[in-house]
Design an enzyme around this catalytic site. Structure first.
Site, mmCIF file in Angstrom:
data_model
loop_
_atom_site.group_PDB
_atom_site.id
_atom_site.type_symbol
_atom_site.label_atom_id
_atom_site.label_comp_id
_atom_site.label_asym_id
_atom_site.label_seq_id
_atom_site.Cartn_x
_atom_site.Cartn_y
_atom_site.Cartn_z
ATOM 1 N N HIS A 9 -42.333 2.843 52.788
ATOM 2 C CA HIS A 9 -43.526 2.076 52.413
ATOM 3 C C HIS A 9 -44.637 3.018 51.933
ATOM 4 O O HIS A 9 -45.462 3.458 52.734
ATOM 5 C CB HIS A 9 -44.029 1.261 53.606
ATOM 6 N N GLU A 13 -47.284 2.317 50.438
ATOM 7 C CA GLU A 13 -48.612 1.704 50.597
ATOM 8 C C GLU A 13 -49.219 1.969 51.970
ATOM 9 O O GLU A 13 -50.410 1.717 52.187
ATOM 10 C CB GLU A 13 -48.536 0.190 50.343
ATOM 11 N N CYS A 28 -38.643 -1.132 50.267
ATOM 12 C CA CYS A 28 -37.954 -1.656 51.445
ATOM 13 C C CYS A 28 -37.174 -2.931 51.082
ATOM 14 O O CYS A 28 -36.154 -2.852 50.433
ATOM 15 C CB CYS A 28 -38.940 -1.869 52.592
#
Length: 197
Positions: free
Chosen positions: A172, A174, A81
């Site tokens: 993202h 994660e 990002c």
């Protein structure tokens, strides 16, 4: 097996979730906030957040030059990002400076406001099944240079790209339970490290 050391830029982003991606492995994940923190690292994560704030921090703390040297010496870097924005050679919407380590043009906040964020699944070159992608006010990769490989797309635009040991994602990874992207980055970071046995 030699241990791979992955640093995480400790400025913004969800550091807890980013660190969680490595908790079930033998990899070290130090927080990087000063140039000496990069010493001994094989890879570096540039997490999400606000790219202009992060860029200012890099300049004030001397990390900009340290990261450029790290890349020049063969260190692996993965920007997600805002981190992807920092890696791009050209940033628009609005225009801003960057590290210029990955030949691509990105449009900031191009997927809309945070309320327009989305979770999608799409094909990727990294595995046979679909890859879950979480977009939160993500940038759009408008142009990927000739040496940049597109590993996944969203809405007809590159969403995960790589050139050498530099990777960028407009989503993202994660925030999902799918470790595919992080496992691929670990392979990049460990490339060239002698293995016992």
């Amino acid at each position: 097996m030699n241990e791979v050391k992955i640093g995480i830029l400790a400025v913004q982003g969800d550091l807890r979730r980013t660190r969680r991606c490595w908790n079930n492995s033998a990899w070290k994940q130090p927080r990087c906030a000063r140039p000496p923190d990069l010493d001994g690292c094989d890879g570096l994560i540039l997490p999400g957040g606000e790219s202009t704030t992060q860029l200012q921090f890099l300049q004030e703390e001397g990390l900009r030059e340290a990261i450029l040297k790290f890349a020049e010496q063969g260190g692996a870097i993965f920007g997600t990002c805002a981190g992807a924005i920092l890696l791009a050679t050209e940033v628009k919407n609005p225009k801003q400076d960057s590290l210029k380590l990955l030949d691509m043009t990105v449009l900031r906040n191009a997927y809309g406001r945070q309320v327009a964020s989305d979770v999608v699944s799409g094909p990727t070159k990294l595995k046979k099944g679909l890859l879950e992608m979480v977009f939160i006010r993500g940038p759009i990769i408008q142009r990927a240079g000739p040496g940049v490989e597109v590993l996944a797309e969203y809405a007809g635009k590159p969403a995960l790209v790589q050139c050498g040991k530099i990777m960028a994602a407009t989503f993202h990874p994660e925030l999902t339970d799918d470790a595919t992207v992080h496992e691929h980055f670990l392979q990049l970071a460990s490339a060239g490290i002698p293995r016992a046995g």
